[in-house]
Design an enzyme around this catalytic site. Structure first.
Site, PDB file in Angstrom:
ATOM      1  N   CYS A   2      -6.972   8.279  -6.492  1.00 23.09           N
ATOM      2  CA  CYS A   2      -8.252   7.627  -6.701  1.00 23.09           C
ATOM      3  C   CYS A   2      -8.150   6.180  -6.215  1.00 23.09           C
ATOM      4  O   CYS A   2      -7.130   5.519  -6.385  1.00 23.09           O
ATOM      5  CB  CYS A   2      -8.710   7.608  -8.149  1.00 23.09           C
ATOM      6  SG  CYS A   2      -8.900   9.243  -8.849  1.00 23.09           S
ATOM      7  N   ARG A  27      -6.493   7.629  -0.706  1.00 23.08           N
ATOM      8  CA  ARG A  27      -6.013   7.794  -2.081  1.00 23.08           C
ATOM      9  C   ARG A  27      -6.646   9.004  -2.773  1.00 23.08           C
ATOM     10  O   ARG A  27      -6.284   9.344  -3.894  1.00 23.08           O
ATOM     11  CB  ARG A  27      -6.323   6.522  -2.893  1.00 23.08           C
ATOM     12  CG  ARG A  27      -5.652   5.291  -2.345  1.00 23.08           C
ATOM     13  CD  ARG A  27      -6.008   4.093  -3.174  1.00 23.08           C
ATOM     14  NE  ARG A  27      -5.461   4.195  -4.499  1.00 23.08           N
ATOM     15  CZ  ARG A  27      -4.263   3.784  -4.855  1.00 23.08           C
ATOM     16  NH1 ARG A  27      -3.484   3.218  -3.969  1.00 23.08           N
ATOM     17  NH2 ARG A  27      -3.845   3.920  -6.079  1.00 23.08           N
ATOM     18  N   TRP A  74      -9.499  11.545  -6.501  1.00 19.37           N
ATOM     19  CA  TRP A  74      -8.544  12.627  -6.357  1.00 19.37           C
ATOM     20  C   TRP A  74      -8.574  13.342  -7.694  1.00 19.37           C
ATOM     21  O   TRP A  74      -8.119  12.801  -8.702  1.00 19.37           O
ATOM     22  CB  TRP A  74      -7.155  12.065  -6.041  1.00 19.37           C
ATOM     23  CG  TRP A  74      -6.154  13.111  -5.703  1.00 19.37           C
ATOM     24  CD1 TRP A  74      -5.966  13.683  -4.480  1.00 19.37           C
ATOM     25  CD2 TRP A  74      -5.177  13.692  -6.578  1.00 19.37           C
ATOM     26  NE1 TRP A  74      -4.934  14.609  -4.553  1.00 19.37           N
ATOM     27  CE2 TRP A  74      -4.432  14.626  -5.823  1.00 19.37           C
ATOM     28  CE3 TRP A  74      -4.863  13.530  -7.919  1.00 19.37           C
ATOM     29  CZ2 TRP A  74      -3.408  15.382  -6.363  1.00 19.37           C
ATOM     30  CZ3 TRP A  74      -3.837  14.285  -8.468  1.00 19.37           C
ATOM     31  CH2 TRP A  74      -3.111  15.199  -7.686  1.00 19.37           C
ATOM     32  N   ASN A 100      -9.108   4.703 -12.337  1.00 21.69           N
ATOM     33  CA  ASN A 100      -8.007   5.383 -11.649  1.00 21.69           C
ATOM     34  C   ASN A 100      -6.875   5.538 -12.641  1.00 21.69           C
ATOM     35  O   ASN A 100      -6.415   4.554 -13.210  1.00 21.69           O
ATOM     36  CB  ASN A 100      -7.552   4.538 -10.445  1.00 21.69           C
ATOM     37  CG  ASN A 100      -6.258   5.042  -9.842  1.00 21.69           C
ATOM     38  OD1 ASN A 100      -5.956   6.236  -9.920  1.00 21.69           O
ATOM     39  ND2 ASN A 100      -5.493   4.154  -9.238  1.00 21.69           N
ATOM     40  N   GLY A 101      -6.437   6.773 -12.860  1.00 19.19           N
ATOM     41  CA  GLY A 101      -5.359   7.014 -13.825  1.00 19.19           C
ATOM     42  C   GLY A 101      -5.686   8.243 -14.645  1.00 19.19           C
ATOM     43  O   GLY A 101      -6.536   9.054 -14.261  1.00 19.19           O
ATOM     44  N   GLU A 487      13.222  15.531   5.867  1.00 16.16           N
ATOM     45  CA  GLU A 487      12.047  14.682   6.083  1.00 16.16           C
ATOM     46  C   GLU A 487      11.146  15.286   7.170  1.00 16.16           C
ATOM     47  O   GLU A 487       9.920  15.289   7.041  1.00 16.16           O
ATOM     48  CB  GLU A 487      12.499  13.254   6.424  1.00 16.16           C
ATOM     49  CG  GLU A 487      11.423  12.303   6.925  1.00 16.16           C
ATOM     50  CD  GLU A 487      10.275  12.067   5.954  1.00 16.16           C
ATOM     51  OE1 GLU A 487      10.310  12.543   4.808  1.00 16.16           O
ATOM     52  OE2 GLU A 487       9.298  11.420   6.377  1.00 16.16           O
ATOM     53  N   LYS A 491       7.261  16.391   6.641  1.00 15.88           N
ATOM     54  CA  LYS A 491       6.183  15.859   7.483  1.00 15.88           C
ATOM     55  C   LYS A 491       5.328  16.996   8.011  1.00 15.88           C
ATOM     56  O   LYS A 491       4.110  16.945   7.995  1.00 15.88           O
ATOM     57  CB  LYS A 491       6.830  15.091   8.631  1.00 15.88           C
ATOM     58  CG  LYS A 491       6.224  13.812   9.061  1.00 15.88           C
ATOM     59  CD  LYS A 491       6.413  12.616   8.199  1.00 15.88           C
ATOM     60  CE  LYS A 491       6.171  12.774   6.751  1.00 15.88           C
ATOM     61  NZ  LYS A 491       6.588  11.699   5.906  1.00 15.88           N
ATOM     62  N   GLU A 494       3.206  18.738   5.237  1.00 16.93           N
ATOM     63  CA  GLU A 494       2.156  17.843   4.745  1.00 16.93           C
ATOM     64  C   GLU A 494       0.902  17.861   5.609  1.00 16.93           C
ATOM     65  O   GLU A 494      -0.199  17.939   5.096  1.00 16.93           O
ATOM     66  CB  GLU A 494       2.696  16.403   4.791  1.00 16.93           C
ATOM     67  CG  GLU A 494       3.039  15.795   3.488  1.00 16.93           C
ATOM     68  CD  GLU A 494       3.451  14.347   3.640  1.00 16.93           C
ATOM     69  OE1 GLU A 494       4.216  14.004   4.568  1.00 16.93           O
ATOM     70  OE2 GLU A 494       3.003  13.540   2.824  1.00 16.93           O
ATOM     71  N   HIS A 510      24.253  32.119   4.447  1.00 14.36           N
ATOM     72  CA  HIS A 510      24.387  32.504   3.035  1.00 14.36           C
ATOM     73  C   HIS A 510      23.046  32.971   2.468  1.00 14.36           C
ATOM     74  O   HIS A 510      22.841  32.958   1.257  1.00 14.36           O
ATOM     75  CB  HIS A 510      24.963  31.336   2.227  1.00 14.36           C
ATOM     76  CG  HIS A 510      26.330  30.958   2.699  1.00 14.36           C
ATOM     77  ND1 HIS A 510      27.447  31.694   2.394  1.00 14.36           N
ATOM     78  CD2 HIS A 510      26.747  29.946   3.508  1.00 14.36           C
ATOM     79  CE1 HIS A 510      28.506  31.138   2.974  1.00 14.36           C
ATOM     80  NE2 HIS A 510      28.102  30.083   3.662  1.00 14.36           N
ATOM     81  N   LYS A 607      -2.216   9.158  -1.015  1.00 14.88           N
ATOM     82  CA  LYS A 607      -1.158   8.277  -0.521  1.00 14.88           C
ATOM     83  C   LYS A 607      -0.254   7.798  -1.646  1.00 14.88           C
ATOM     84  O   LYS A 607       0.961   7.766  -1.493  1.00 14.88           O
ATOM     85  CB  LYS A 607      -1.788   7.084   0.194  1.00 14.88           C
ATOM     86  CG  LYS A 607      -0.796   6.085   0.755  1.00 14.88           C
ATOM     87  CD  LYS A 607      -0.136   6.635   1.985  1.00 14.88           C
ATOM     88  CE  LYS A 607       0.895   5.689   2.567  1.00 14.88           C
ATOM     89  NZ  LYS A 607       1.801   6.415   3.472  1.00 14.88           N
TER      90      LYS A 607
HETATM   91  C1  AGP Z   1       5.266  10.983   2.451  1.00 16.74           C
HETATM   92  O1  AGP Z   1       4.826  11.443   3.672  1.00 16.74           O
HETATM   93  C2  AGP Z   1       4.536  11.459   1.305  1.00 16.74           C
HETATM   94  N1  AGP Z   1       3.148  11.226   1.414  1.00 16.74           N
HETATM   95  C3  AGP Z   1       5.127  11.244  -0.074  1.00 16.74           C
HETATM   96  O2  AGP Z   1       6.234  12.106  -0.148  1.00 16.74           O
HETATM   97  C4  AGP Z   1       5.564   9.829  -0.488  1.00 16.74           C
HETATM   98  O3  AGP Z   1       6.666   9.410   0.260  1.00 16.74           O
HETATM   99  C5  AGP Z   1       5.883   9.835  -1.988  1.00 16.74           C
HETATM  100  O4  AGP Z   1       4.728  10.172  -2.692  1.00 16.74           O
HETATM  101  C6  AGP Z   1       6.438   8.523  -2.480  1.00 16.74           C
HETATM  102  O5  AGP Z   1       5.521   7.486  -2.328  1.00 16.74           O
HETATM  103  P1  AGP Z   1       5.960   5.981  -2.532  1.00 16.74           P
HETATM  104  O6  AGP Z   1       6.958   5.672  -1.468  1.00 16.74           O
HETATM  105  O7  AGP Z   1       4.701   5.174  -2.391  1.00 16.74           O
HETATM  106  O8  AGP Z   1       6.577   5.889  -3.888  1.00 16.74           O
END
Ligand code: AGP
Length: 612
Positions: A2, A27, A74, A100-101, A487, A491, A494, A510, A607
């Site tokens: 949010c 967000r 969100w 937000n929260g 990673e 990516k 996501e 395995h 985000k």
């Molecule tokens: C990364 O592509 C992601 N969107 C997510 O994993 C992110 O890195 C994670 O939520 C941590 O966020 P931060 O670094 O703001 O704590």
């Protein structure tokens, strides 16, 4: 999760609010809404879906109010729907609130308010807030200038959970009140106008002067001033901080998407993160740190705790700290770490990595380590973020604002910074000078090598055209390349919604090799000369079973074996992830584009994850 925006000034508030929401849409984008104070009282306009839908709402152009609050959602409590969209009003339409929260005790508060005659029209946790404020407001017999603030304070004292809240009141036409606990909120200071936002970039085009609110503090914003109060409503003073980011860095700047722009900003982000922390001939220095040889050599362990991409950066950091400093280092996911009673004491150094500095689980893990007596060190990209205010020490990546939900330049900057931190620790410990000097020299050459790597995008784009319809893609690597595989896989899932897995290449036989079938895509990273032959053998095993292969390497391999080999520049193994991840970022990006998806705002994600 949010985003909230607020404006008070002399201009029409609605376009400023909508503009701010568009910048905060990363967000959350389940619904959006604004509330302004108009001549005849409070107005609310909101709808399900993207922020741009607000432009189509009847009457939106007729709003003339110069004070307003806004929200992009969100969804947590209550499905994405108009009735669950913020802002929310109390029953008497005296207060309008965005939040937000998560209010954890909302059921209990709802019951209390229902028993006191209030009705609820949404399934949200938020709707209790305006009604609770009204409850206390209506009970207060004084009618002085602080009555509104007292009602907000009383209501907040009943809330359990996390919140960043903006509230306007039809009886107080020239002010708004904000407060926060464990959710982000910044106040931008202008000339006869003031702004609120969940983060700095969204209002960077209006001001570079920001006030940062601590947990449980309140602020009253008028056009001319901002006054601050502690939780007991004692007046407190605050100095605005000047933020050096420039507004252009929060724009797309000719790129189709923020993600592509941010991928291309990596040479600059790495240069800025290296900054002047060392030269080839001088020792590494962090102005913010004062660790001693006695302290570091007395450590029983270092923990690196983070979420998602930041945690994967931590895996690269572990390799550097263990190899350069010979200190046992463990990496853990914050959401697990905080609930497993970790073995942490005053001889443990706990490092927390967070781009946003607002990730709820990471902050909670940090608080836990402090309680257990450990020293805490935060690595963040956002000055003044919650994590940096909680930690004993804070150091910063200088990646600039990262807007795309999928992290790219923040990841490589985190890897860079934690590697430099490892060098700093090793120098304090007086070990390994030759290795350190070579590594420092290689770090200085890295930005130019990132530029070279970025030129490889055309081949990756072509390969993406062959792979975008896949159902599953596998990522393999050994040693540090395995951390990169993780990673790369994150990516891809996501932003392309393709199921992908990453495995240590040697682990394949395995179990996972049972999943390999004709024409499946396997991506492999090979940058370690000691392990390359082993990984090639593992790739041979999947080729035999019909896999298409994409190999990212700087080693001497037989390219004819693979469908595509991306040759990245050679570099020091400690920092090779900063180069080898770039083709994987581009691979995920082009697959997502090929599928016609929204690269910057992937479904279901936000985000910064400010809820558990
Ligand atoms: C990364 O592509 C992601 N969107 C997510 O994993 C992110 O890195 C994670 O939520 C941590 O966020 P931060 O670094 O703001 O704590």
């Amino acid at each position: 999760m949010c985003g909230i925006v607020g404006y008070i000034g002399n201009q029409k508030a609605s376009p400023i609010l909508i503009n701010g929401l568009i910048r905060l849409e990363y967000r959350g984008y389940d619904s959006a809404g604004i509330s302004t104070i108009e001549k005849d009282g409070l107005s609310i306009m909101k709808d399900k879906g993207r922020v741009k839908n607000l432009y189509n709402l009847e009457g939106i152009d007729d709003l003339t109010g110069t004070i307003g609050i806004a929200h992009t959602r969100w969804a947590t409590h209550g499905k994405p729907a108009k009735e669950n969209s913020h802002p929310h009003m109390d029953n008497s339409k005296t207060f309008s609130v965005v939040h937000n929260g998560i209010i954890e005790n909302y059921n209990e508060l709802r019951k209390f308010l229902t028993e006191n005659g209030y009705t609820f029209y949404s399934q949200t946790d938020t709707e209790v807030i305006p009604n609770l404020v009204h409850y206390y407001y209506s009970k207060d017999t004084q009618s002085d200038e602080l009555k509104f603030l007292r009602a907000v304070q009383n209501a907040c004292a009943d809330l359990k959970g996390s919140y960043a809240i903006e509230i306007i009141c039809k009886d107080y036409k020239d002010c708004m009140i904000v407060t926060r606990k464990d959710s982000p909120l910044v106040i931008g200071k202008g000339e006869d106008e003031n702004y609120i936002s969940s983060d700095i970039p969204a209002i960077l085009s209006f001001t570079r002067n920001f006030y940062l609110l601590n947990d449980l503090e309140f602020a009253i914003l008028t056009r001319e001033a901002v006054s601050f109060y502690d939780k007991d409503l004692n007046a407190i003073s605050k100095k605005a901080e000047v933020i050096e980011w420039n507004a252009a860095s929060a724009e797309k700047d000719g790129y189709d998407d923020f993600m592509l722009k941010e991928i291309h900003e990596q040479p600059t982000a790495i240069r800025e993160t290296i900054g002047a922390k060392f030269s080839e001939t001088s020792k590494c220095e962090f102005d913010e740190l004062n660790f001693t040889k006695e302290y570091l050599s007395g450590l029983n362990k270092i923990y690196i705790v983070a979420c998602g991409t930041a945690m994967y950066a931590g895996l690269v950091g572990k390799n550097a700290i263990e190899k350069l400093c010979k200190i046992t280092t463990e990496v853990d996911v914050a959401s697990e770490f905080r609930y497993r009673d970790p073995l942490v004491d005053d001889k443990t150094l706990c490092i927390f990595i967070s781009q946003s500095g607002e990730t709820a689980d990471t902050i909670a893990a940090l608080k836990l380590c402090k309680e257990k007596g450990a020293k805490t060190l935060a690595i963040s990209n956002v000055i003044g973020s919650s994590i940096t205010r909680e930690a004993d020490y804070s150091i910063y990546t200088h990646a600039g604002p990262e807007i795309a939900v999928a992290s790219t330049k923040a990841y490589t900057s985190q890897v860079m910074l934690i590697t430099i931190l490892a060098i700093y620790f090793a120098e304090v410990l007086e070990i390994n000078t030759t290795t350190l000097n070579t590594l420092k020299k290689d770090i200085m050459e890295l930005p130019a090598k990132i530029e070279e790597t970025l030129k490889l995008s055309e081949n990756i784009q072509d390969f993406s055209k062959k792979a975008y319809q896949e159902k599953d893609i596998f990522f393999l690597g050994r040693g540090i390349d395995e951390a990169v595989a993780k990673e790369g896989s994150l990516k891809l899932k996501e932003i392309s919604y393709i199921h992908s897995e990453s495995y240590p290449a040697g682990e394949l036989k395995h179990g996972p090799i049972a999943l390999i079938e004709n024409d499946i895509t396997v991506v492999s990273i090979m940058t370690d000369c000691k392990l390359v032959e082993k990984t090639v053998s593992n790739i041979q095993e999947v080729i035999t079973r019909g896999a298409k292969t994409l190999v990212i390497t700087n080693q001497d391999v037989d390219e004819k074996m693979f469908d595509l080999t991306i040759r990245i520049p050679e570099t020091n193994p400690f920092i090779s992830p900063i180069l080898s991840i770039i083709p994987l970022q581009l691979f995920a990006y082009y697959i997502s584009k090929e599928k016609g998806l929204d690269v910057d705002k992937p479904r279901n994600l936000a985000k910064s994850v400010t809820v558990e």
